[in-house]
Design a protein around this motif. Structure first.
Motif, PDB file in Angstrom:
ATOM      1  N   THR A  42       0.816  -1.213   0.000  1.00 22.64           N
ATOM      2  CA  THR A  42       0.000   0.000   0.000  1.00 22.64           C
ATOM      3  C   THR A  42       0.850   1.264   0.000  1.00 22.64           C
ATOM      4  N   GLY A  43       1.901   1.310   0.816  1.00 25.03           N
ATOM      5  CA  GLY A  43       2.692   2.525   0.932  1.00 25.03           C
ATOM      6  C   GLY A  43       1.982   3.573   1.758  1.00 25.03           C
ATOM      7  N   PHE A  44       2.592   4.739   1.838  1.00 27.94           N
ATOM      8  CA  PHE A  44       2.059   5.801   2.699  1.00 27.94           C
ATOM      9  C   PHE A  44       1.423   6.941   1.917  1.00 27.94           C
ATOM     10  N   GLU A  45       1.165   6.742   0.618  1.00 21.71           N
ATOM     11  CA  GLU A  45       0.647   7.836  -0.198  1.00 21.71           C
ATOM     12  C   GLU A  45      -0.864   7.839  -0.337  1.00 21.71           C
ATOM     13  N   ASN A  46      -1.458   6.649  -0.534  1.00 22.18           N
ATOM     14  CA  ASN A  46      -2.801   6.586  -1.099  1.00 22.18           C
ATOM     15  C   ASN A  46      -3.904   6.211  -0.133  1.00 22.18           C
ATOM     16  N   SER A  47      -3.592   6.149   1.145  1.00 21.72           N
ATOM     17  CA  SER A  47      -4.601   5.870   2.168  1.00 21.72           C
ATOM     18  C   SER A  47      -5.416   4.612   1.863  1.00 21.72           C
ATOM     19  N   GLY A  48      -4.721   3.572   1.439  1.00 21.86           N
ATOM     20  CA  GLY A  48      -5.394   2.299   1.234  1.00 21.86           C
ATOM     21  C   GLY A  48      -6.078   2.133  -0.095  1.00 21.86           C
ATOM     22  N   GLU A  49      -5.838   3.037  -1.070  1.00 25.15           N
ATOM     23  CA  GLU A  49      -6.447   2.885  -2.382  1.00 25.15           C
ATOM     24  C   GLU A  49      -5.910   1.630  -3.056  1.00 25.15           C
ATOM     25  N   ALA A  50      -6.687   1.097  -3.993  1.00 24.49           N
ATOM     26  CA  ALA A  50      -6.308  -0.140  -4.680  1.00 24.49           C
ATOM     27  C   ALA A  50      -5.041   0.060  -5.496  1.00 24.49           C
ATOM     28  N   LEU A  51      -4.243  -0.997  -5.588  1.00 22.49           N
ATOM     29  CA  LEU A  51      -3.038  -0.966  -6.394  1.00 22.49           C
ATOM     30  C   LEU A  51      -3.407  -0.955  -7.873  1.00 22.49           C
ATOM     31  N   SER A  52      -2.502  -0.405  -8.680  1.00 17.58           N
ATOM     32  CA  SER A  52      -2.690  -0.412 -10.124  1.00 17.58           C
ATOM     33  C   SER A  52      -1.319  -0.437 -10.780  1.00 17.58           C
ATOM     34  N   GLY A  53      -1.321  -0.664 -12.098  1.00 13.96           N
ATOM     35  CA  GLY A  53      -0.056  -0.683 -12.814  1.00 13.96           C
ATOM     36  C   GLY A  53       0.606  -2.041 -12.793  1.00 13.96           C
ATOM     37  N   PRO A 137      -1.435   8.260 -10.797  1.00 13.40           N
ATOM     38  CA  PRO A 137      -2.196   8.767 -11.948  1.00 13.40           C
ATOM     39  C   PRO A 137      -1.349   9.110 -13.167  1.00 13.40           C
ATOM     40  N   MET A 138      -0.032   9.258 -12.999  1.00 16.20           N
ATOM     41  CA  MET A 138       0.810   9.569 -14.150  1.00 16.20           C
ATOM     42  C   MET A 138       1.200   8.329 -14.946  1.00 16.20           C
ATOM     43  N   ILE A 139       0.675   7.175 -14.566  1.00 15.54           N
ATOM     44  CA  ILE A 139       0.790   5.999 -15.434  1.00 15.54           C
ATOM     45  C   ILE A 139      -0.345   6.096 -16.445  1.00 15.54           C
ATOM     46  N   ARG A 140      -0.003   6.290 -17.691  1.00 14.69           N
ATOM     47  CA  ARG A 140      -1.006   6.468 -18.740  1.00 14.69           C
ATOM     48  C   ARG A 140      -0.951   5.284 -19.711  1.00 14.69           C
ATOM     49  N   ASP A 141      -2.074   4.639 -19.903  1.00 15.14           N
ATOM     50  CA  ASP A 141      -2.157   3.489 -20.810  1.00 15.14           C
ATOM     51  C   ASP A 141      -1.150   2.406 -20.418  1.00 15.14           C
ATOM     52  N   ASN A 142      -0.930   2.271 -19.115  1.00 14.66           N
ATOM     53  CA  ASN A 142      -0.012   1.271 -18.559  1.00 14.66           C
ATOM     54  C   ASN A 142       1.440   1.505 -18.990  1.00 14.66           C
ATOM     55  N   LEU A 143       1.806   2.771 -19.227  1.00 11.66           N
ATOM     56  CA  LEU A 143       3.162   3.113 -19.652  1.00 11.66           C
ATOM     57  C   LEU A 143       3.755   4.176 -18.736  1.00 11.66           C
ATOM     58  N   ILE A 228      -0.256  -8.218 -15.167  1.00 18.41           N
ATOM     59  CA  ILE A 228      -1.646  -7.807 -15.329  1.00 18.41           C
ATOM     60  C   ILE A 228      -1.709  -6.580 -16.236  1.00 18.41           C
ATOM     61  N   GLY A 229      -2.427  -6.690 -17.336  1.00 21.13           N
ATOM     62  CA  GLY A 229      -2.558  -5.572 -18.260  1.00 21.13           C
ATOM     63  C   GLY A 229      -1.459  -5.510 -19.300  1.00 21.13           C
ATOM     64  N   MET A 230      -0.484  -6.403 -19.223  1.00 21.80           N
ATOM     65  CA  MET A 230       0.570  -6.448 -20.249  1.00 21.80           C
ATOM     66  C   MET A 230       0.851  -7.906 -20.621  1.00 21.80           C
ATOM     67  N   GLU A 231      -0.224  -8.611 -20.884  1.00 24.72           N
ATOM     68  CA  GLU A 231      -0.122 -10.039 -21.171  1.00 24.72           C
ATOM     69  C   GLU A 231       0.540 -10.327 -22.517  1.00 24.72           C
ATOM     70  N   ALA A 232       0.375  -9.435 -23.490  1.00 24.19           N
ATOM     71  CA  ALA A 232       0.870  -9.710 -24.840  1.00 24.19           C
ATOM     72  C   ALA A 232       2.291  -9.214 -25.076  1.00 24.19           C
ATOM     73  N   TYR A 233       2.667  -8.127 -24.391  1.00 24.80           N
ATOM     74  CA  TYR A 233       3.957  -7.496 -24.700  1.00 24.80           C
ATOM     75  C   TYR A 233       4.476  -6.736 -23.485  1.00 24.80           C
TER      76      TYR A 233
END
Length: 416
Positions: A42-53, A137-143, A228-233
């Motif tokens: 989780t870290g100390f930034e997001n107050s328990g928000e779900a992981l992404s990326g 939020p600065m991860i755009r289109d998983n990049l 997750i989200g980069m299964e093909a490449y």
């Protein structure tokens, strides 16, 4: 217990193994324990928000650490039940900010990790570090570093530069080098139209991140087959990062044994890299059908990884770190089980008559080599391990679990 140890010691000595020397070596090998097992990344930034990326922790076992104080208290409890030399592995998302302070990832400074340095000094442990290229939020289109959007790419380059400077600060404060590991989630869910351009952008980004010479930093890059989200490449593939490290002195290729095809063995990759690199960073985890980061068990591949480290005299060249996050079990127990298993595997390898076995191989005495390898599997290794724990003043057997259970009742159960 002492009689059992002496009996076991004699059994190994009959095969030419110096048990005392093995224990002397084991106690000096640091294992870098990842902080993120304690709070499900989780870290100390997001107050328990779900992981992404491209990253995910599963489970909801009660008592998860919610802040720096709780996380370090839990970690100290785990340290007290783990023998030997330890380090702590941090992510940038564990920056400790002042109340009301805001510092985005491209603006992190050494002062945001002063409390971690104090914690490390207090516990006599080293620190390793990771930029956090996920759950933002600065991860755009998983990049991130391979993004065609220059604003996005530049943000993450700045983050990488910040993290290397933080790593250098920590190294100077602790008098111990810091492994700074770059892993990114970049990739595409389905088949891309252009495989080369993202990799050229990633290469450019890494060149910019690593441009500044900084004392005390051991730079490395960590590949992955898919996520997750980069299964093909996957932009940061094994071939890409190994080529990058081989062509950029001072940058190393980190092997994570969950990041390869199920039929690939990291144990076989270690000696290949040792032939060309003076250091091989390692993340030890347990994949179950995919890179699912289960708690490390004392299984065959873990033993083979340890044997390759030991038999190639690379205890000071292979930098051992752990990387798992299981939210379905007591998190402190997960730390203890996984770390002790890594240490058990190292001890198991140190109790092998390596030179004798190499000699048998070179003489093509394969029958005797097979016999000896199998005989070693049933020697009283556990008695040596328990003696080692006794000398390190930690519980040798499952007694440690009672301490964790009591801690859960007294501390974790009150966190709501």
């Amino acid at each position: 217990m002492e009689n059992r140890y002496e009996g076991a010691k004699r059994r190994y000595e009959e095969l030419g193994v110096d048990v005392e020397q093995a224990l002397e070596k084991l106690v000096k090998v640091p294992v870098s324990i990842h902080c993120w097992q304690g709070d499900d990344v989780t870290g100390f930034e997001n107050s328990g928000e779900a992981l992404s990326g491209g990253i995910q922790a599963t489970g909801n076992y009660p008592g998860k650490a919610r802040n720096f104080e709780e996380l370090t208290a839990d970690f100290e409890k785990a340290l007290s039940l783990i023998p030997g030399k330890k380090r702590i592995n941090l992510h940038a998302s564990y920056a400790v900010l002042e109340p009301g302070e805001r510092a985005d990832r491209n603006a992190l400074e050494p002062r945001h990790f002063e409390k971690w340095v104090e914690f490390a000094k207090r516990n006599n442990i080293g620190i390793d570090f990771n930029p956090t290229f996920f759950s933002h939020p600065m991860i755009r289109d998983n990049l991130t570093l391979s993004s065609p959007d220059e604003t996005v790419r530049r943000f993450w380059v700045e983050h990488g530069i910040c993290c290397r400077r933080i790593s250098s600060y920590i190294a100077q404060q602790l008098g111990s080098p810091v492994l700074c590991n770059v892993w990114i989630p970049d990739g595409y869910k389905d088949i891309p139209a252009d495989r080369l351009s993202p990799r050229l952008r990633l290469k450019k980004s890494l060149d910019e991140i690593f441009a500044e010479e900084l004392p005390g930093v051991i730079d490395c890059v960590e590949s992955k087959v898919f996520g997750i989200g980069m299964e093909a490449y996957t932009v940061g593939s094994a071939e890409f990062y190994l080529s990058y490290a081989a062509s950029h002195p001072g940058v190393y290729d980190l092997l994570d044994n969950g990041h390869y095809h199920p039929t690939e063995m990291v144990s076989d990759k270690i000696p290949s890299l040792l032939a060309f690199f003076d250091k091989v960073p390692l993340h030890v985890t347990r994949p179950v059908r995919w890179d699912s980061d289960h708690v490390v068990l004392l299984e065959d591949e873990l033993k083979e990884i340890a044997k390759e480290i030991v038999r190639n005299d690379a205890l000071d060249r292979v930098l051992i770190g752990l990387d798992f996050f299981d939210a379905s079990v007591n998190r402190i127990s997960a730390w203890i089980v996984g770390t002790r298993n890594m240490q058990k595997a190292l001890l198991y390898a140190l109790l092998q008559p390596a030179e004798k076995m190499k000699e048998l191989q070179d003489k093509a005495e394969f029958t005797e080599l097979m016999m000896l390898s199998e005989e070693l599997k049933t020697l009283p290794f556990g008695d040596i391990w328990e003696h080692y724990c006794d000398t390190q003043h930690v519980p040798a057997t499952k007694v440690w679990f009672e301490e964790v259970r009591q801690y859960e009742m007294d501390v974790l159960s009150r966190r709501g």
